[in-house]
Motif scaffolding. Structure first.
Motif, short mmCIF file in Angstrom:
data_model
loop_
_atom_site.label_atom_id
_atom_site.label_comp_id
_atom_site.label_asym_id
_atom_site.label_seq_id
_atom_site.Cartn_x
_atom_site.Cartn_y
_atom_site.Cartn_z
N LYS A 97 0.85 -1.25 -0.01
CA LYS A 97 0.19 -0.03 -0.05
C LYS A 97 0.81 1.16 -0.12
O LYS A 97 0.58 2.50 -0.58
N GLU A 98 1.97 1.23 0.49
CA GLU A 98 3.07 2.28 0.37
C GLU A 98 3.43 2.48 -1.00
O GLU A 98 3.44 3.84 -1.29
N VAL A 99 3.45 1.57 -1.68
CA VAL A 99 3.96 1.71 -3.07
C VAL A 99 2.52 2.34 -3.75
O VAL A 99 2.81 3.57 -4.59
N GLY A 100 1.38 1.98 -3.70
CA GLY A 100 0.07 2.73 -4.13
C GLY A 100 0.01 3.93 -3.82
O GLY A 100 -0.43 4.74 -4.63
N LYS A 101 0.34 4.42 -2.58
CA LYS A 101 0.47 6.03 -2.22
C LYS A 101 1.50 6.65 -2.49
O LYS A 101 1.27 7.99 -2.65
N GLY A 102 2.50 6.01 -2.88
CA GLY A 102 3.71 6.82 -3.58
C GLY A 102 4.30 7.39 -2.29
O GLY A 102 4.95 8.60 -2.49
N THR A 103 4.46 6.81 -1.18
CA THR A 103 5.12 7.52 -0.22
C THR A 103 6.74 7.30 -0.72
O THR A 103 7.12 6.54 -1.44
N PRO A 104 7.56 8.14 0.17
CA PRO A 104 8.99 7.86 -0.16
C PRO A 104 9.52 6.30 -0.06
O PRO A 104 10.35 5.86 -1.03
N LEU A 105 9.14 5.75 0.96
CA LEU A 105 9.33 4.21 1.10
C LEU A 105 8.75 3.53 -0.07
O LEU A 105 9.37 2.59 -0.77
N GLY A 106 7.27 3.87 -0.24
CA GLY A 106 6.83 3.27 -1.55
C GLY A 106 7.27 3.42 -2.95
O GLY A 106 7.56 2.35 -3.71
N ARG A 107 7.99 4.59 -3.05
CA ARG A 107 8.52 4.88 -4.41
C ARG A 107 9.90 3.92 -4.61
O ARG A 107 10.31 3.45 -5.71
N ILE A 108 10.65 3.75 -3.36
CA ILE A 108 11.74 2.98 -3.28
C ILE A 108 11.28 1.51 -3.58
O ILE A 108 11.91 0.96 -4.40
N LEU A 109 10.54 0.75 -2.97
CA LEU A 109 10.04 -0.50 -3.27
C LEU A 109 9.39 -0.50 -4.59
O LEU A 109 9.67 -1.77 -5.54
N GLY A 110 8.73 0.45 -5.26
CA GLY A 110 8.23 0.41 -6.27
C GLY A 110 9.03 0.51 -7.40
O GLY A 110 8.75 0.25 -8.82
N ASN A 111 10.50 0.62 -7.24
CA ASN A 111 11.36 0.49 -8.20
C ASN A 111 12.11 -0.77 -8.43
O ASN A 111 13.33 -0.75 -8.84
N GLY A 112 11.77 -1.66 -7.53
CA GLY A 112 12.34 -2.87 -7.80
C GLY A 112 13.20 -3.51 -6.52
O GLY A 112 13.84 -2.84 -5.68
N ALA A 113 13.44 -4.65 -6.54
CA ALA A 113 14.33 -5.28 -5.65
C ALA A 113 15.76 -4.83 -5.73
O ALA A 113 16.43 -4.63 -4.57
N ALA A 114 16.39 -4.63 -6.85
CA ALA A 114 17.74 -4.16 -7.03
C ALA A 114 18.03 -2.75 -6.32
O ALA A 114 18.87 -2.64 -5.47
N ILE A 115 17.01 -1.96 -6.71
CA ILE A 115 17.15 -0.63 -5.67
C ILE A 115 16.89 -0.85 -4.27
O ILE A 115 17.52 -0.22 -3.68
N THR A 116 15.88 -1.60 -4.03
CA THR A 116 15.60 -1.73 -2.61
C THR A 116 16.67 -2.34 -1.89
O THR A 116 17.05 -1.93 -0.59
N GLY A 117 17.25 -3.22 -2.18
CA GLY A 117 18.60 -3.94 -1.99
C GLY A 117 19.83 -2.79 -1.72
O GLY A 117 20.42 -2.86 -0.70
#
Length: 578
Positions: free
Chosen positions: A383-403
């Protein structure tokens, strides 16, 4: 299909559409078409979200005809996730309808000067591009409901959710199914972000007034189609396993083989996998008034999809596929089917790749953002991704970025794209495909699981390196060709095992097009597509060093077989040496 519809979203005075003849693209479809256009027309070093990238939708050669299983649509672009060429394909209704409208491809070009939102209506009279900012940040379900109210339920939609508008690298493009629900997705590689960069929220396809495409040789085509369908129905995978339990029939199979990546690829078995297996899923769906067997588009005879209702019997989502159940399930140690179905629903609504998001949440769990097994925490992260929060924008750019952001070493990606539901140490042929495919880690690019685990098309020991390069090479060539016909990849099970079904497919193509293709011609087609894709990636800066798995797959033993990935770099470099 004798024309290409090109829509310049950055044209002076506003977006403009033009119909063009096929020219040098005559005679190809699907992935052959999308990869050819991207390779020829897109500067390899361009920014994926810039004006020079293009987004290409192409029905298969047989789409729009009565050929069984021919409803897949190919989507091509330079990927914001991998930085290389990308082909992602999906089921649903649009491919057949675009084919009947006569378009071999629809190409979105250029980029608007501002943030205006557009919808595009395509029918037998051409294309109409309309400003509609009321669609801004709608989820796919609300968006399609609004279009349905405006245009009726006979049209089909190609759309993006909020993730695409926010240009996240895990954003998908949704295609409506037979019930006009946005459940079929070109998920991999960030196609939704590219569509968002073009300012296009939805393409509405209306084939009213058109008719089925007619074959060049009706009798030959009809006979071949009949033989082809009979071949699919008599094969145990396409005629029994997939229709009864969907793709999720693989959960118990892959887990039993010790190849089921669990807890972010740390083990090959998930103790409670039976709670989320295809058998349990089908039983649950039937008990709640859903469907355990259902096609994703008209003309599908395998019917491996379904309808998943909630505990009150109300529609929640389509039947989650094996890779989705794994990504949000075993990979995160979640064994709650309802929670997984909810995650699937949210992915579809936000417009996200379920594989990328499940892998990303697994990495986030390893980073300590949530505990493995915590389904509620997984839903909240999404849901953080759907809302576009700063955390959500990190997650929404995939596993490599999140890692990278959270300092995780063990990130299961190749060329920036997450691995799907088969550990490359326990299915070494699949590891070769993950490493070398121009697409990044992609199970469909060369599905070695078929021969490594299922005994389809022969047997190659899944745990040993011998024979894996040849296996992956042949499968990647065959897959590229199948992806060009509009056929669902699952036909491969039958054509690999049954020569007469493979011949029926060739006869089907020849009966429709009037050509005289042989098996060698099909192989040549597959090679030419891969050559185009690899050439683009080379010009984009990729080298053999990008055709590698993360180092830990060679260092860490994988239970229960205590195996490492053992195909050498020198062997990997021979995959495309033909």
């Amino acid at each position: 299909m004798d024309k290409i519809l090109r829509i310049d979203m950055g044209a002076k005075g506003g977006p403009k559409a033009h119909e063009k003849p096929l020219g040098e693209y005559a005679g190809i479809g699907g992935r052959a078409m999308t990869s050819a256009i991207i390779a020829k027309e897109v500067p390899p070093m361009c920014h994926p979200l810039g004006e020079d990238n293009k987004l290409v939708f192409a029905p298969g050669l047989l789409s729009g005809s009565v050929a069984a299983m021919s409803g897949r649509i190919s989507v091509g672009f330079k990927s914001p996730l991998t930085g290389g060429i990308k082909e992602s394909n999906a089921g649903g209704q649009p491919s057949q309808m675009i084919g009947r409208l006569g378009y071999a491809a629809i190409v979105l070009e250029g980029k608007p000067k501002d943030d205006t939102i557009y919808k595009i209506i395509i029918n037998k009279d051409g294309a109409d591009i309309v400003t509609d900012n009321s669609l801004n940040m709608l989820g796919n379900y609300d968006l399609v409901a609004k279009i349905k109210k405006e245009c009726g339920d006979k049209v089909a939609c190609i759309s993006i959710g909020p993730a695409g508008e926010m240009k996240m690298a895990a954003a998908s493009v949704a295609f409506t199914d037979m019930e006009m629900r946005p459940t079929r997705h070109a998920g991999r590689g960030g196609a939704g972000a590219v569509m968002g960069s073009k300012g296009v929220k939805v393409i509405i396809v209306d084939d009213t007034g058109t008719s089925m495409r007619t074959p060049a040789d009706p009798e030959k085509f009809k006979k071949a189609n009949k033989n082809f369908v009979q071949g699919l129905k008599k094969h145990p995978v396409t005629g029994e396993g997939l229709p009864a339990y969907g793709t999720n029939v693989l959960t118990n199979v892959v887990n039993e083989a010790g190849a089921y990546p669990t807890r972010n690829f740390t083990s090959g078995r998930f103790e409670t996998c039976s709670r989320i297996s295809g058998e349990t899923q089908a039983e649950t769906e039937t008990a709640r008034g859903g469907l355990a067997t259902h096609g994703c588009h008209k003309g599908c005879v395998i019917r491996c999809s379904g309808v998943y209702n909630d505990k009150d019997g109300n529609f929640l989502t389509k039947q989650p596929e094996y890779e989705t159940v794994w990504a949000h399930g075993g990979n995160c140690e979640i064994d709650d089917l309802d929670a997984i179905a909810m995650l699937d629903r949210l992915d579809d609504d936000f417009g996200l790749d379920t594989i990328e998001m499940g892998a990303t949440i697994g990495v986030a769990m390893e980073a300590g953002l949530a505990k493995f097994g915590d389904a509620e925490a997984a839903i909240n992260l999404l849901k953080e991704v759907g809302k576009g929060t700063p955390l959500g924008r990190i997650l929404g750019n995939g596993a490599a970025i999140t890692g990278k952001v959270f300092g995780v070493e063990r990130v299961p990606v190749v060329k920036g794209q997450s691995m799907p539901a088969y550990d490359p140490r326990a299915v070494q042929g699949q590891g070769v495909t993950y490493a070398t495919s121009p697409m990044g880690a992609d199970h469909t690019a060369g599905y070695a699981v078929a021969t490594n685990l299922l005994g389809v098309g022969g047997n190659v020991d899944a745990l040993k390196p011998e024979g894996q390069v040849e296996l992956s090479r042949n499968l990647q060539i065959a897959t590229a060709a199948i992806d060009s016909t509009g056929m669902c990849l699952f036909i491969a099970f039958a054509i690999l095992d049954q020569p007469e079904t493979f011949q029926a497919l060739i006869d089907l193509i020849n009966g429709f097009t009037g050509q005289k293709l042989t098996a060698d011609d099909i192989t040549a087609l597959g090679k030419s597509i891969l050559n185009n894709e690899r050439d683009f990636n080379a010009r984009a800066g990729f080298t053999s060093k990008d055709d590698r798995l993360p180092d830990y797959f060679r260092k860490e033993k994988f239970a229960p077989h205590d195996v490492r990935f053992e195909v050498t770099d020198e062997e990997l470099d021979q995959v495309f040496n033909w």
